[in-house]
Design a protein around this motif. Structure first.
Motif, PDB file in Angstrom:
ATOM      1  N   GLN A 330       0.807  -1.220   0.000  1.00 24.30           N
ATOM      2  CA  GLN A 330       0.000   0.000   0.000  1.00 24.30           C
ATOM      3  C   GLN A 330       0.842   1.273   0.000  1.00 24.30           C
ATOM      4  N   VAL A 331       1.920   1.286   0.775  1.00 18.96           N
ATOM      5  CA  VAL A 331       2.768   2.489   0.761  1.00 18.96           C
ATOM      6  C   VAL A 331       3.566   2.576  -0.541  1.00 18.96           C
ATOM      7  N   ALA A 332       3.924   1.431  -1.120  1.00 18.18           N
ATOM      8  CA  ALA A 332       4.706   1.439  -2.360  1.00 18.18           C
ATOM      9  C   ALA A 332       3.895   1.938  -3.548  1.00 18.18           C
ATOM     10  N   VAL A 333       2.604   1.599  -3.601  1.00 13.50           N
ATOM     11  CA  VAL A 333       1.794   1.984  -4.767  1.00 13.50           C
ATOM     12  C   VAL A 333       1.334   3.433  -4.701  1.00 13.50           C
ATOM     13  N   ASN A 334       1.515   4.105  -3.576  1.00 13.71           N
ATOM     14  CA  ASN A 334       1.061   5.485  -3.446  1.00 13.71           C
ATOM     15  C   ASN A 334       2.196   6.500  -3.418  1.00 13.71           C
ATOM     16  N   VAL A 335       3.333   6.116  -3.976  1.00  9.83           N
ATOM     17  CA  VAL A 335       4.413   7.044  -4.307  1.00  9.83           C
ATOM     18  C   VAL A 335       4.829   6.744  -5.739  1.00  9.83           C
ATOM     19  N   ILE A 336       5.658   7.598  -6.308  1.00  9.90           N
ATOM     20  CA  ILE A 336       5.994   7.431  -7.728  1.00  9.90           C
ATOM     21  C   ILE A 336       7.453   7.032  -7.937  1.00  9.90           C
ATOM     22  N   SER A 337       8.378   7.825  -7.437  1.00 16.51           N
ATOM     23  CA  SER A 337       9.790   7.598  -7.751  1.00 16.51           C
ATOM     24  C   SER A 337      10.364   6.404  -7.003  1.00 16.51           C
ATOM     25  N   ASP A 338      11.427   5.880  -7.550  1.00 16.35           N
ATOM     26  CA  ASP A 338      12.127   4.746  -6.945  1.00 16.35           C
ATOM     27  C   ASP A 338      12.651   5.104  -5.549  1.00 16.35           C
ATOM     28  N   THR A 339      13.184   6.301  -5.403  1.00 21.93           N
ATOM     29  CA  THR A 339      13.708   6.734  -4.099  1.00 21.93           C
ATOM     30  C   THR A 339      12.592   6.878  -3.077  1.00 21.93           C
ATOM     31  N   ALA A 340      11.456   7.470  -3.492  1.00 19.13           N
ATOM     32  CA  ALA A 340      10.323   7.631  -2.589  1.00 19.13           C
ATOM     33  C   ALA A 340       9.774   6.278  -2.154  1.00 19.13           C
ATOM     34  N   GLN A 341       9.789   5.310  -3.059  1.00 16.46           N
ATOM     35  CA  GLN A 341       9.354   3.965  -2.676  1.00 16.46           C
ATOM     36  C   GLN A 341      10.259   3.387  -1.596  1.00 16.46           C
ATOM     37  N   ALA A 342      11.569   3.576  -1.756  1.00 16.57           N
ATOM     38  CA  ALA A 342      12.517   3.049  -0.774  1.00 16.57           C
ATOM     39  C   ALA A 342      12.271   3.662   0.602  1.00 16.57           C
ATOM     40  N   SER A 343      12.097   4.986   0.660  1.00 18.38           N
ATOM     41  CA  SER A 343      11.907   5.638   1.962  1.00 18.38           C
ATOM     42  C   SER A 343      10.526   5.367   2.534  1.00 18.38           C
ATOM     43  N   ALA A 344       9.500   5.251   1.675  1.00 21.64           N
ATOM     44  CA  ALA A 344       8.142   4.965   2.161  1.00 21.64           C
ATOM     45  C   ALA A 344       8.068   3.574   2.780  1.00 21.64           C
ATOM     46  N   ILE A 345       8.631   2.593   2.099  1.00 17.95           N
ATOM     47  CA  ILE A 345       8.617   1.224   2.623  1.00 17.95           C
ATOM     48  C   ILE A 345       9.411   1.145   3.925  1.00 17.95           C
ATOM     49  N   ALA A 346      10.570   1.813   3.963  1.00 18.49           N
ATOM     50  CA  ALA A 346      11.387   1.805   5.179  1.00 18.49           C
ATOM     51  C   ALA A 346      10.655   2.462   6.347  1.00 18.49           C
ATOM     52  N   THR A 347       9.936   3.541   6.072  1.00 24.17           N
ATOM     53  CA  THR A 347       9.163   4.210   7.127  1.00 24.17           C
ATOM     54  C   THR A 347       8.083   3.287   7.663  1.00 24.17           C
ATOM     55  N   ASN A 348       7.403   2.592   6.754  1.00 21.95           N
ATOM     56  CA  ASN A 348       6.354   1.664   7.174  1.00 21.95           C
ATOM     57  C   ASN A 348       6.915   0.566   8.074  1.00 21.95           C
ATOM     58  N   VAL A 349       8.027  -0.013   7.666  1.00 23.85           N
ATOM     59  CA  VAL A 349       8.613  -1.105   8.461  1.00 23.85           C
ATOM     60  C   VAL A 349       9.180  -0.573   9.777  1.00 23.85           C
ATOM     61  N   MET A 350       9.719   0.656   9.765  1.00 24.97           N
ATOM     62  CA  MET A 350      10.218   1.259  11.007  1.00 24.97           C
ATOM     63  C   MET A 350       9.087   1.416  12.018  1.00 24.97           C
ATOM     64  N   PHE A 351       7.950   1.944  11.570  1.00 26.08           N
ATOM     65  CA  PHE A 351       6.797   2.067  12.456  1.00 26.08           C
ATOM     66  C   PHE A 351       6.333   0.685  12.935  1.00 26.08           C
ATOM     67  N   GLY A 352       6.358  -0.286  12.012  1.00 27.07           N
ATOM     68  CA  GLY A 352       5.973  -1.635  12.392  1.00 27.07           C
ATOM     69  C   GLY A 352       6.824  -2.176  13.520  1.00 27.07           C
ATOM     70  N   ASN A 353       8.103  -1.853  13.489  1.00 30.18           N
ATOM     71  CA  ASN A 353       8.978  -2.357  14.539  1.00 30.18           C
ATOM     72  C   ASN A 353       8.886  -1.560  15.833  1.00 30.18           C
TER      73      ASN A 353
END
Length: 434
Positions: A330-353
């Motif tokens: 869900q976080v990956a499909v709601n950003v566009i650039s490759d870099t934004a995907q990397a930081s969005a996914i990392a933010t999601n997993v950081m919150f998860g932890n």
């Protein structure tokens, strides 16, 4: 994490002279490094390249797992757990980001589920494997729970070494693809990148921030935090909970009782992810899964009947485990650039932890055997997931209707080409995907 729960039943605490909240403190050491390094690790994954970064993290994790077999006290155990968290910090977000280089947005959730499902399967095999290992008299000079960590570490190191030679960074470098297949793979991903001319662009601070402060990223990350209170708590404390349900059974029998509930979680992860892929919807399936957890914890709080409580663990596992694939997609499909995907996914997993860190203190010894505090906390978190998801879906629909009224050309008229490339989800042609 599940192997530590299995080791606990095999006198891990006694052998290390852990008392009071020492076990919870050892668990927490893992999450401290995991949380702190989540975003830096995924940025490093993009910079170094997944083909090298992910195998090296796997090898490092395996070495630390092996070191678990030789810890002697709370200090050495905590140090090893801290290092484990550091190496694991790059794996889940790194793998999710890696797949985003290969697959279109609608396809991502099912592909992520193919490795996320390893978590419940590891729990299932962890119980079965631990039961078998504990029957061994020794493994070299190691005995009891130390054998569990030694075998886990050696297998992980072997997998990491193989992946050093098998994993490739991106479609362009894939040796098993023809030139036409490489071009097709790149074009499929590129077709969804609004305002971006390349699939793997240069990293810059603006794109990193776009992924982190994205409204969908923030809301979904909070959902993942709440979910991980349950998922990580289940991974850590499932053997302990089973022990309170069937206290008269042998340690090996208690280990075996944990396996079926993880199988239900794995099955539900695959079913939900497949349906999400085919419908290109994610939030609706979050709303399907969360009530399973609510029902399970209501059953735990309402009765002490062992069979009812054991049945409740199946509902909880079935509802909790699909979130790993759903939230990261869900976080990956709601950003566009490759870099934004990397930081969005990392933010999601950081919150998860962060949720994982909370989970280490959710089941405390003074609350045994019914664990009203831990079960109540999980009931509250799973109920809150439903509320946030409904609000997020409502906001996405509302904002998409607002965007439909915008004039795209007029909105971009005052921007340079570089600024347009960095707009990401702020681009007027962008639409939220629930």
């Amino acid at each position: 994490m599940s192997f530590l729960g299995n080791a606990r039943l095999a006198n891990f605490e006694t052998d290390l002279s852990l008392t009071g909240y020492d076990y919870n403190a050892v668990l927490s050491a893992f999450y401290i490094s995991y949380i702190l390094l989540e975003i830096p690790a995924n940025i490093a994954c993009k910079w170094v390249g997944p083909g090298w970064f992910l195998p090296l993290c796997t090898i490092g994790f395996g070495i630390c797992s092996l070191c678990n077999a030789f810890v002697q006290n709370i200090h050495s155990a905590s140090a090893v757990r801290f290092l484990l968290g550091a190496f694991e910090a790059g794996l889940l977000p790194g793998l999710s980001y890696y797949l985003s280089r290969w697959y279109r947005r609608s396809e991502l959730v099912f592909r992520i589920s193919l490795f996320v499902v390893a978590a419940p399967l590891a729990g299932a095999f962890g119980g079965l494997l631990s039961s078998a290992i504990l029957k061994l008299p020794h493994f070299g000079s190691l005995h009891s729970w130390r054998i569990i960590f030694a075998i886990e570490g050696l297998v992980t190191i072997a997998v990491g070494l193989v992946s050093l030679f098998a994993l490739t960074d991106r479609p362009e470098t894939a040796r098993w693809l023809s030139q036409d297949e490489k071009a097709l793979a790149i074009a499929r991903v590129q077709s969804e990148r609004i305002g971006v001319t390349e699939v793997l662009e240069q990293m810059n601070f603006t794109r990193v921030v776009r992924g982190i402060v994205n409204p969908s990223t923030i809301a979904v990350s909070i959902i993942f935090l709440l979910n991980n209170i349950t998922v990580q708590g289940l991974s850590i404390f499932a053997p302990t909970i089973i022990k309170t349900i069937y206290p008269q059974h042998s340690i090996i029998s208690q280990q075996l009782y944990t396996a079926p509930l993880y199988v239900s979680g794995a099955a539900m992860t695959m079913i939900i992810s497949f349906m999400s892929w085919k419908s290109d919807q994610r939030l609706v399936f979050v709303l399907v899964c969360a009530p399973f957890m609510v029902c399970g914890y209501v059953m735990f709080l309402a009765t002490t009947n062992p069979h009812t409580r054991y049945a409740a663990t199946f509902l909880i596992a079935a509802g909790a485990f699909p979130f790993g694939a759903l939230c990261n997609a869900q976080v990956a499909v709601n950003v566009i650039s490759d870099t934004a995907q990397a930081s969005a996914i990392a933010t999601n997993v950081m919150f998860g932890n962060l949720g994982g860190l909370v989970s280490t203190w959710s089941y405390l010894t003074f609350d045994a055997p019914n664990y009203h505090i831990g079960n109540g906390l999980n009931l509250a978190s799973s109920s809150t997931i439903i509320i946030i998801t409904v609000l997020l879906r409502f906001w996405m629909d509302l904002d998409n209707r607002r965007r439909n009224l915008l004039n795209v050309d007029a909105g971009l008229a005052s921007h340079t080409r570089q600024q347009i490339r960095e707009l990401d989800w702020r681009h007027p042609a962008f639409r939220w995907r629930p």
